[in-house]
Design an enzyme around this catalytic site. Structure first.
Site, mmCIF file in Angstrom:
data_model
loop_
_atom_site.group_PDB
_atom_site.id
_atom_site.type_symbol
_atom_site.label_atom_id
_atom_site.label_comp_id
_atom_site.label_asym_id
_atom_site.label_seq_id
_atom_site.Cartn_x
_atom_site.Cartn_y
_atom_site.Cartn_z
ATOM 1 N N GLU A 61 -7.894 8.671 11.915
ATOM 2 C CA GLU A 61 -6.837 7.681 12.102
ATOM 3 C C GLU A 61 -6.078 8.056 13.369
ATOM 4 O O GLU A 61 -5.640 9.191 13.514
ATOM 5 C CB GLU A 61 -5.864 7.675 10.916
ATOM 6 C CG GLU A 61 -6.437 7.104 9.638
ATOM 7 C CD GLU A 61 -5.433 7.121 8.502
ATOM 8 O OE1 GLU A 61 -4.231 7.415 8.756
ATOM 9 O OE2 GLU A 61 -5.830 6.879 7.358
ATOM 10 N N TYR A 111 -6.147 2.831 1.196
ATOM 11 C CA TYR A 111 -5.313 4.008 1.446
ATOM 12 C C TYR A 111 -4.225 4.039 0.385
ATOM 13 O O TYR A 111 -3.337 3.197 0.371
ATOM 14 C CB TYR A 111 -4.712 3.908 2.857
ATOM 15 C CG TYR A 111 -3.942 5.128 3.342
ATOM 16 C CD1 TYR A 111 -3.311 6.017 2.470
ATOM 17 C CD2 TYR A 111 -3.836 5.390 4.700
ATOM 18 C CE1 TYR A 111 -2.607 7.106 2.933
ATOM 19 C CE2 TYR A 111 -3.125 6.488 5.178
ATOM 20 C CZ TYR A 111 -2.522 7.339 4.284
ATOM 21 O OH TYR A 111 -1.811 8.417 4.743
ATOM 22 N N ASP A 170 7.361 6.162 8.969
ATOM 23 C CA ASP A 170 6.959 7.530 9.266
ATOM 24 C C ASP A 170 8.114 8.516 9.102
ATOM 25 O O ASP A 170 9.265 8.185 9.363
ATOM 26 C CB ASP A 170 6.413 7.619 10.692
ATOM 27 C CG ASP A 170 5.119 6.843 10.861
ATOM 28 O OD1 ASP A 170 4.207 7.075 10.055
ATOM 29 O OD2 ASP A 170 5.029 6.000 11.771
#
Length: 270
Positions: free
Chosen positions: A49, A175, A60
């Site tokens: 990734e 994911y 994040d």
């Protein structure tokens, strides 16, 4: 078959999970980042990734936010990220590369132009964290029409009523974000992860990769016994941040990758 389909099919015959590694494109600079990218497959990464730096990385944690800032300060752009993929493909035609990031830079660049450039560069999949399935027509549909998989994130709060909608047009792999919160957060219990994987398998036949909070070979091995893939990002990014020099950062990232890969490969050995 796409590169992602081929890779997960290959690993299934080998009876093991994939090691999926995340690094931020252009961190701490283009040349160093490219060395890391090119070195990851030999160090044991099965899928890569590659983070697309963006000024507002809301999903994040601190480690990847700082990596994004380092990359942007060094002049990284979306165009340079695609160029990195092209340079990677000169020597590696088999390792899948998934671009991960936010929709804004793609929208500004132009979706049609981006999809064409990504396909030409050799991008295999996209993870766009702020583009829900209700907006499939904006990017997911044109990307998949060009042979680029669109990978969805699922979380502990994605319930059975929502899952079918999230997974309906997913491709490549799923994911599973094992903890609620931003990247780099604490890890989930194995009991929780096992139950989540079983639930997801009731809704999809796609491989399921588990990420967030996985930092050590031992943690990677534990997840690899349950999931089709193990995603590690912040731990690798931290190696770049803490290195005394760019060269040391490359060595440290690849050394950790190799240790994680060994844990993943031995996880199911009786």
């Amino acid at each position: 078959m796409s590169r992602l389909e081929q890779r997960f099919a290959q690993l299934k015959t080998e009876g093991r999970a994939a090691l999926v590694t995340f690094v931020t494109a252009g961190d701490p600079g283009y040349d160093t980042s490219l060395k890391v990218l090119k070195g990851l497959p030999a160090a044991g990464a099965d899928v890569i990734e590659l983070g697309m730096p963006f000024t507002d990385p809301m999903a994040d944690g601190v480690a990847i936010q700082l990596a994004t800032l380092r990359a942007l300060d060094a002049g990284q752009t979306l165009l340079k990220t695609l160029q990195m993929v092209s340079e990677f493909r000169v020597d590696d035609q088999t390792t899948p590369i998934v671009l991960m990031g936010y929709y804004n830079p793609i929208h500004r660049y132009g979706v049609e132009k981006f999809v064409a450039a990504a396909s030409e560069a050799g991008v295999d999949g996209l993870i766009i964290v702020d583009l829900p399935p209700e907006h499939d027509a904006e990017l997911a549909t044109p990307a998949q029409a060009s042979g680029i998989d669109f990978i969805r994130l699922t979380t502990p709060t994605t319930d059975d009523a929502r899952l079918p909608r999230v997974l309906e047009r997913s491709s490549g792999f799923v994911y599973y974000v094992s903890v609620a919160g931003v990247t780099g957060a604490g890890s989930a219990t194995m009991e929780h992860v096992e139950g989540a994987i079983e639930r997801l398998h009731r809704h999809t036949s796609l491989p399921i990769c588990v990420g967030f909070g996985i930092r050590t070979p031992e943690q990677a091995a534990a997840i690899a016994r349950l999931a089709d893939g193990v995603v590690v990002g912040s731990a690798l990014v931290d190696k770049i941040a803490n290195a005394a020099s760019p060269e040391q950062g490359v060595d440290d990232v690849l050394s950790l990758c190799a240790a994680l890969a060994e844990g993943v490969r031995k996880a199911r050995v009786s």
